[in-house]
Design a protein around this motif. Structure first.
Motif, PDB file in Angstrom:
ATOM      1  N   VAL A 249      91.967 -43.352  41.949  1.00  0.00           N
ATOM      2  CA  VAL A 249      93.021 -43.923  41.108  1.00  0.00           C
ATOM      3  C   VAL A 249      93.117 -45.432  41.259  1.00  0.00           C
ATOM      4  CG1 VAL A 249      95.533 -44.004  40.746  1.00  0.00           C
ATOM      5  CG2 VAL A 249      94.375 -41.801  41.018  1.00  0.00           C
ATOM      6  N   ILE A 250      92.948 -45.955  42.479  1.00  0.00           N
ATOM      7  CA  ILE A 250      93.270 -47.364  42.726  1.00  0.00           C
ATOM      8  C   ILE A 250      92.075 -48.313  42.769  1.00  0.00           C
ATOM      9  CG2 ILE A 250      95.362 -46.725  43.972  1.00  0.00           C
ATOM     10  CD1 ILE A 250      93.933 -47.301  46.569  1.00  0.00           C
ATOM     11  N   VAL A 251      90.854 -47.799  42.890  1.00  0.00           N
ATOM     12  CA  VAL A 251      89.716 -48.717  43.041  1.00  0.00           C
ATOM     13  C   VAL A 251      89.588 -49.627  41.820  1.00  0.00           C
ATOM     14  CG1 VAL A 251      88.401 -47.260  44.614  1.00  0.00           C
ATOM     15  CG2 VAL A 251      88.113 -46.972  42.144  1.00  0.00           C
ATOM     16  N   PRO A 252      89.169 -50.867  42.025  1.00  0.00           N
ATOM     17  CA  PRO A 252      89.126 -51.826  40.908  1.00  0.00           C
ATOM     18  C   PRO A 252      88.020 -51.555  39.894  1.00  0.00           C
ATOM     19  CG  PRO A 252      88.263 -52.826  42.917  1.00  0.00           C
ATOM     20  CD  PRO A 252      88.845 -51.504  43.312  1.00  0.00           C
TER      21      PRO A 252
ATOM     22  N   SER B 194      93.169 -51.578  40.429  1.00  0.00           N
ATOM     23  CA  SER B 194      93.058 -51.461  38.975  1.00  0.00           C
ATOM     24  C   SER B 194      93.473 -50.054  38.553  1.00  0.00           C
ATOM     25  CB  SER B 194      91.624 -51.727  38.510  1.00  0.00           C
ATOM     26  OG  SER B 194      91.499 -51.471  37.120  1.00  0.00           O
ATOM     27  N   PHE B 195      94.245 -49.997  37.475  1.00  0.00           N
ATOM     28  CA  PHE B 195      94.646 -48.708  36.913  1.00  0.00           C
ATOM     29  C   PHE B 195      94.125 -48.578  35.477  1.00  0.00           C
ATOM     30  CE2 PHE B 195      97.765 -49.802  40.171  1.00  0.00           C
ATOM     31  CZ  PHE B 195      97.708 -48.661  40.970  1.00  0.00           C
TER      32      PHE B 195
END
Length: 307
Positions: free
Chosen positions: A256-259, A197-198
């Motif tokens: 940055v990328i964790v949902p 997730s972004f």
């Protein structure tokens, strides 16, 4: 005044940080989460506090044992202040436990510099990273540290490249066996954890934005001087300093990328960033600037509590 208190390792410093971390846990659980004040919730806060404080003690051990900072306690003060600055980091027990296991792994990686029990340390480091990923799946990215550690600390023999994978595989086999017994779908759990997730809208609050701005601005500024100072350190210490810098980079990638961006994911960055900023504080020559720099990091979290 402020710098003189933490410029030497003293028991009083741990007591001060004790109350800072306790305040961070209480604020997060009762003010931010708006939980009722009762015995049950007080015990929950107590549990979160114990594991949070323990992670600070592990950080102190890693830093002092491996000479990552001088004989001071700035790193534990900064770690406590970071928790107070972003108290969301104290709310997720899985993240806190994952962070502790990553610190265990970091301890084993950096201790490779002694060249004693190299195979055991490589196995242990990979083992702890994999355990951490069971609590928070995306922390498996920290496995990137293993080949770099092999390259920096060992003779590059093939067995040293294989050992970390053996350590990781042993955890996965144990975890899978346990999940079969308790009828838990490990594959689905891992797959759901690897979502991306972004969407950063959850960070769109005044207190969060101010906290992140302070953390990142001071961190980037200190990192610049940290990189410059590495070549001035003893040759034997340089690999550990590179590892710390790499941990910060991987931590940022995880953020940055964790949902689910709840703020707890910033916890992975706190320990290495505390070491980096401590190194910067140690090289500041102007006494007044050192006091202002540290005072800002102390005052802002308490001001944000009033928002």
């Amino acid at each position: 005044m402020i710098t003189s208190i933490f410029s030497k390792s003293k028991p009083i410093n741990f007591i001060i940080v004790f109350f800072i971390i306790g305040l961070a846990c209480a604020v997060a659980y009762f003010k931010i989460e708006n939980n009722a004040i009762n015995i049950g919730n007080a015990l929950n806060v107590g549990g979160l506090f114990v594991v949070s404080y323990f992670s600070m003690l592990v950080l102190n051990f890693i830093s002092s044992k491996n000479n990552l900072t001088r004989t001071n306690n700035f790193e534990i003060l900064l770690y406590g202040l970071f928790l107070l600055l972003i108290p969301y980091a104290t709310l997720n027990l899985s993240v806190i436990l994952s962070n502790i296991f990553l610190l265990f792994s970091l301890r084993r990686i950096i201790s490779l510099r002694s060249q004693k029990n190299v195979k055991k340390k490589l196995f242990d480091a990979a083992f702890w990273i994999t355990v951490a990923s069971l609590f928070y799946v995306w922390t498996i990215l920290f496995f990137i540290l293993m080949p770099i550690a092999v390259r920096l600390y060992t003779d590059n023999k093939i067995r040293n490249w294989i050992i970390p994978f053996a350590g990781s595989l042993s955890v996965l086999l144990i975890a899978y066996s346990v999940c079969v017994i308790i009828d838990f779908d490990l594959m689905a759990y891992v797959w759901n954890g690897f979502q991306l997730s972004f969407d950063f809208s959850s960070y769109n609050t005044v207190s969060f934005l101010v906290g992140l701005t302070l953390l990142l601005s001071f961190g980037v500024w200190s990192l610049f001087f940290y990189i410059k100072s590495i070549n001035e350190k003893k040759k034997a210490l340089r690999p550990a300093l590179y590892i710390i810098m790499l941990v910060v980079i991987i931590s940022f990638l995880v953020i940055v990328i964790v949902p689910q961006k709840t703020g707890s994911e910033f916890l992975f960055m706190f320990a290495p960033l505390a070491i980096i900023i401590t190194n910067y504080i140690e090289i500041i020559k102007e006494r007044w600037f050192k006091e202002v720099f540290l005072a800002t990091l102390i005052i802002v979290p308490f001001i944000l509590l009033l928002l």
